[in-house]
Design a protein around this motif. Structure first.
Motif, PDB file in Angstrom:
ATOM      1  N   ALA A 210       6.487 -17.050  13.075  1.00 36.37           N
ATOM      2  CA  ALA A 210       6.807 -17.219  14.491  1.00 36.37           C
ATOM      3  C   ALA A 210       5.906 -18.278  15.117  1.00 36.37           C
ATOM      4  O   ALA A 210       6.369 -19.108  15.913  1.00 36.37           O
ATOM      5  CB  ALA A 210       6.668 -15.889  15.223  1.00 36.37           C
ATOM      6  N   ALA A 211       4.633 -18.271  14.753  1.00 38.09           N
ATOM      7  CA  ALA A 211       3.697 -19.253  15.314  1.00 38.09           C
ATOM      8  C   ALA A 211       4.087 -20.667  14.918  1.00 38.09           C
ATOM      9  O   ALA A 211       4.047 -21.590  15.745  1.00 38.09           O
ATOM     10  CB  ALA A 211       2.272 -18.939  14.867  1.00 38.09           C
TER      11      ALA A 211
ATOM     12  N   ALA B 237       7.313 -21.660  16.776  1.00 35.38           N
ATOM     13  CA  ALA B 237       6.972 -21.906  18.181  1.00 35.38           C
ATOM     14  C   ALA B 237       6.310 -23.275  18.338  1.00 35.38           C
ATOM     15  O   ALA B 237       6.604 -24.009  19.283  1.00 35.38           O
ATOM     16  CB  ALA B 237       6.059 -20.801  18.713  1.00 35.38           C
TER      17      ALA B 237
ATOM     18  N   GLN C 108       5.906 -21.501  24.071  1.00 30.83           N
ATOM     19  CA  GLN C 108       4.863 -20.502  24.180  1.00 30.83           C
ATOM     20  C   GLN C 108       5.340 -19.249  23.436  1.00 30.83           C
ATOM     21  O   GLN C 108       6.549 -19.034  23.287  1.00 30.83           O
ATOM     22  CB  GLN C 108       4.601 -20.164  25.653  1.00 30.83           C
ATOM     23  CG  GLN C 108       4.115 -21.337  26.478  1.00 30.83           C
ATOM     24  CD  GLN C 108       2.741 -21.806  26.024  1.00 30.83           C
ATOM     25  OE1 GLN C 108       1.864 -21.013  25.724  1.00 30.83           O
ATOM     26  NE2 GLN C 108       2.570 -23.116  25.952  1.00 30.83           N
ATOM     27  N   GLN C 109       4.396 -18.433  23.004  1.00 35.23           N
ATOM     28  CA  GLN C 109       4.757 -17.207  22.281  1.00 35.23           C
ATOM     29  C   GLN C 109       5.706 -16.339  23.114  1.00 35.23           C
ATOM     30  O   GLN C 109       6.670 -15.793  22.585  1.00 35.23           O
ATOM     31  CB  GLN C 109       3.497 -16.421  21.911  1.00 35.23           C
ATOM     32  CG  GLN C 109       2.582 -17.157  20.943  1.00 35.23           C
ATOM     33  CD  GLN C 109       3.137 -17.236  19.542  1.00 35.23           C
ATOM     34  OE1 GLN C 109       3.589 -16.236  19.010  1.00 35.23           O
ATOM     35  NE2 GLN C 109       3.115 -18.405  18.949  1.00 35.23           N
ATOM     36  N   GLN C 110       5.435 -16.218  24.397  1.00 39.67           N
ATOM     37  CA  GLN C 110       6.281 -15.396  25.264  1.00 39.67           C
ATOM     38  C   GLN C 110       7.702 -15.969  25.356  1.00 39.67           C
ATOM     39  O   GLN C 110       8.670 -15.222  25.391  1.00 39.67           O
ATOM     40  CB  GLN C 110       5.667 -15.283  26.655  1.00 39.67           C
ATOM     41  CG  GLN C 110       6.454 -14.345  27.528  1.00 39.67           C
ATOM     42  CD  GLN C 110       5.580 -13.451  28.357  1.00 39.67           C
ATOM     43  OE1 GLN C 110       4.386 -13.352  28.126  1.00 39.67           O
ATOM     44  NE2 GLN C 110       6.170 -12.793  29.323  1.00 39.67           N
TER      45      GLN C 110
ATOM     46  N   ARG D 138       6.745  -9.536  23.112  1.00 43.28           N
ATOM     47  CA  ARG D 138       5.836 -10.609  22.658  1.00 43.28           C
ATOM     48  C   ARG D 138       4.871 -10.141  21.586  1.00 43.28           C
ATOM     49  O   ARG D 138       4.481 -10.918  20.720  1.00 43.28           O
ATOM     50  CB  ARG D 138       5.100 -11.243  23.832  1.00 43.28           C
ATOM     51  CG  ARG D 138       4.221 -10.320  24.587  1.00 43.28           C
ATOM     52  CD  ARG D 138       3.654 -11.007  25.835  1.00 43.28           C
ATOM     53  NE  ARG D 138       3.158 -10.049  26.772  1.00 43.28           N
ATOM     54  CZ  ARG D 138       1.921  -9.557  26.761  1.00 43.28           C
ATOM     55  NH1 ARG D 138       1.068  -9.982  25.863  1.00 43.28           N
ATOM     56  NH2 ARG D 138       1.558  -8.666  27.650  1.00 43.28           N
TER      57      ARG D 138
ATOM     58  N   LEU E 156       5.764 -10.596  17.691  1.00 41.40           N
ATOM     59  CA  LEU E 156       5.469 -11.827  16.958  1.00 41.40           C
ATOM     60  C   LEU E 156       4.227 -11.668  16.097  1.00 41.40           C
ATOM     61  O   LEU E 156       4.148 -12.194  14.994  1.00 41.40           O
ATOM     62  CB  LEU E 156       5.276 -12.999  17.921  1.00 41.40           C
ATOM     63  CG  LEU E 156       6.434 -13.327  18.864  1.00 41.40           C
ATOM     64  CD1 LEU E 156       6.076 -14.495  19.747  1.00 41.40           C
ATOM     65  CD2 LEU E 156       7.714 -13.567  18.127  1.00 41.40           C
ATOM     66  N   ARG E 157       3.274 -10.903  16.600  1.00 41.47           N
ATOM     67  CA  ARG E 157       2.005 -10.719  15.901  1.00 41.47           C
ATOM     68  C   ARG E 157       1.990  -9.450  15.048  1.00 41.47           C
ATOM     69  O   ARG E 157       1.529  -9.473  13.918  1.00 41.47           O
ATOM     70  CB  ARG E 157       0.877 -10.682  16.934  1.00 41.47           C
ATOM     71  CG  ARG E 157      -0.514 -10.550  16.384  1.00 41.47           C
ATOM     72  CD  ARG E 157      -1.581 -10.553  17.479  1.00 41.47           C
ATOM     73  NE  ARG E 157      -1.239  -9.782  18.664  1.00 41.47           N
ATOM     74  CZ  ARG E 157      -1.367  -8.455  18.775  1.00 41.47           C
ATOM     75  NH1 ARG E 157      -1.834  -7.764  17.768  1.00 41.47           N
ATOM     76  NH2 ARG E 157      -1.047  -7.841  19.889  1.00 41.47           N
TER      77      ARG E 157
END
Length: 123
Positions: free
Chosen positions: A23-24, A27, A33-35, A45, A48-49
């Motif tokens: 995802a990072a 993005a 942005q992650q959001q 959000r 993603l992590r």
């Protein structure tokens, strides 16, 4: 963008040691942005992590990379292709952008649109 350059970008978007997309990395490619990416994928959000393997997230990441692949066939310049994906309103889709179409589950329509434009028909 050449097929080889896209393959290198796709490989760079792979989460190390897995068969899934990061995802990072996606993005970063799309300058999101992650959001923004989480909203586009329809996930929280933190997903993603904490759950990068989420099927819903992975489908959205694959759709974004598929869209970039389709756009890259017409635009050798990656920044130009990304600009069009993120900013060009498409009248046939109520002036939504291609990335907005992906966000509402219409990746196939977005890719089909690019293919129809490439072949000379857009309506």
């Amino acid at each position: 963008m050449s097929a080889l350059a896209f393959f290198d970008m796709l490989e760079g978007a792979r989460e190390a040691g897995t068969s899934r997309l990061s995802a990072a990395a996606v993005a970063e490619i799309f300058e999101l942005q992650q959001q923004e990416l989480a909203a586009l994928a329809g996930v929280h959000r933190n997903t993603l992590r904490t759950h990068p393997e989420s099927p819903k997230l992975q489908v959205a990441l694959r759709d974004l990379m598929r869209l970039l692949s389709a756009a890259s066939e017409d635009h050798e310049d990656l920044p130009r292709a990304l600009f069009l994906i993120k900013n060009e309103p498409i009248p046939a889709f109520h002036h939504k952008t291609l990335i907005q179409l992906v966000g509402v589950g219409r990746a196939e329509d977005a890719i089909g649109y690019l293919e129809s434009v490439r072949s000379g028909f857009s309506g």
